[in-house]
Design an enzyme around this catalytic site. Sequence first.
Site, PDB file in Angstrom:
ATOM      1  N   SER A 139       0.830  -1.205   0.000  1.00 47.21           N
ATOM      2  CA  SER A 139       0.000   0.000   0.000  1.00 47.21           C
ATOM      3  C   SER A 139       0.862   1.252   0.000  1.00 47.21           C
ATOM      4  O   SER A 139       0.484   2.270  -0.572  1.00 47.21           O
ATOM      5  CB  SER A 139      -0.968  -0.002   1.178  1.00 47.21           C
ATOM      6  OG  SER A 139      -0.283  -0.161   2.390  1.00 47.21           O
ATOM      7  N   GLU A 140       2.040   1.202   0.662  1.00 53.91           N
ATOM      8  CA  GLU A 140       3.009   2.289   0.546  1.00 53.91           C
ATOM      9  C   GLU A 140       4.427   1.769   0.670  1.00 53.91           C
ATOM     10  O   GLU A 140       4.679   0.750   1.331  1.00 53.91           O
ATOM     11  CB  GLU A 140       2.820   3.380   1.628  1.00 53.91           C
ATOM     12  CG  GLU A 140       1.814   4.436   1.278  1.00 53.91           C
ATOM     13  CD  GLU A 140       0.534   4.275   2.054  1.00 53.91           C
ATOM     14  OE1 GLU A 140      -0.368   5.093   1.865  1.00 53.91           O
ATOM     15  OE2 GLU A 140       0.436   3.317   2.830  1.00 53.91           O
ATOM     16  N   THR A 141       5.319   2.495   0.026  1.00 57.59           N
ATOM     17  CA  THR A 141       6.755   2.289   0.176  1.00 57.59           C
ATOM     18  C   THR A 141       7.364   3.612   0.624  1.00 57.59           C
ATOM     19  O   THR A 141       7.038   4.667   0.072  1.00 57.59           O
ATOM     20  CB  THR A 141       7.397   1.827  -1.138  1.00 57.59           C
ATOM     21  OG1 THR A 141       6.895   0.528  -1.475  1.00 57.59           O
ATOM     22  CG2 THR A 141       8.911   1.758  -1.023  1.00 57.59           C
TER      23      THR A 141
ATOM     24  N   HIS B  59       2.022   3.790   8.662  1.00 58.54           N
ATOM     25  CA  HIS B  59       2.650   2.476   8.768  1.00 58.54           C
ATOM     26  C   HIS B  59       4.016   2.446   8.091  1.00 58.54           C
ATOM     27  O   HIS B  59       4.938   1.784   8.561  1.00 58.54           O
ATOM     28  CB  HIS B  59       1.721   1.381   8.224  1.00 58.54           C
ATOM     29  CG  HIS B  59       1.814   1.109   6.769  1.00 58.54           C
ATOM     30  ND1 HIS B  59       1.166   1.851   5.821  1.00 58.54           N
ATOM     31  CD2 HIS B  59       2.498   0.154   6.086  1.00 58.54           C
ATOM     32  CE1 HIS B  59       1.427   1.367   4.629  1.00 58.54           C
ATOM     33  NE2 HIS B  59       2.237   0.340   4.755  1.00 58.54           N
TER      34      HIS B  59
END
Length: 266
Positions: free
Chosen positions: A43-45, A73
Amino acid sequence: MKTFIVDAFTADPFCGNPAGVCFIDDAFEPGKFLPIARELGFSETAFLQATDSPDTWLIRFFSPVMEIPLCGHATIAAAAVLFEEAGLPALSFVNTDGLRIPIRRLGNEIGMDFPVYKTVSAHVPESLLEALGLETVRSVRFNAETKILMLEIEKTEVLGKLQPDYSALRASHNSINGVLVTAASNEDLYDYHCRYFWPWSGTNEDPATGGIQTFLAPFWAKKLGKRELRSFQSSWRTGTMALSVQEDSVLIRSNARIVLAGETRI
């Protein structure tokens, strides 16, 4: 490029919310942010770049779709990597908006100071409720900084069973980044539950989300009349965090588990 996979908002591997963490330098080509985020598929990096100060790092967040100004997160994931790699007791991240995010070790947990954002009363289209599988809501709020619509519902049992039609959900609104659904907890261990759906700007459902606590925790603090809270995200991977709400900040406390360390070759 050194690359890590970290499960955030959990002490257990393969739970919480997985994030990529990549270390970049001045030679990194900006056009590669999104391709790497898509390749990792989380969902994110988070992309980290060192500064002249060893305890201050620049941070940028990318979903597979777009750049995200603030991500909880991926922040705690990046902090877990730096605490292990550099042995720092505390550090700060600075995002693309110039927001400084202080991070520190708190025993076995990691604490992050996030800003407090406000919400305003809002309207929810009937088609959005239908796409979520909801018939009624208790209240509807909107946060401008994140462009997230927040729906409060009556029961956590309904929340946990939601199975949105994501195509219909995306078509139901054209000016938000995501929709957050929350309900008061009926168990002593937690104060409230939540789920976050964002097919407009990322993946269909985010397993465990820290950024929403900028306005979700203050909402429940006011509603429940308490500043110390515990949140449960009832996605299939689940996620938990403790929150301390102050006038201008929210301290988010939780864990993160590094599950893979390696190298991205580009």
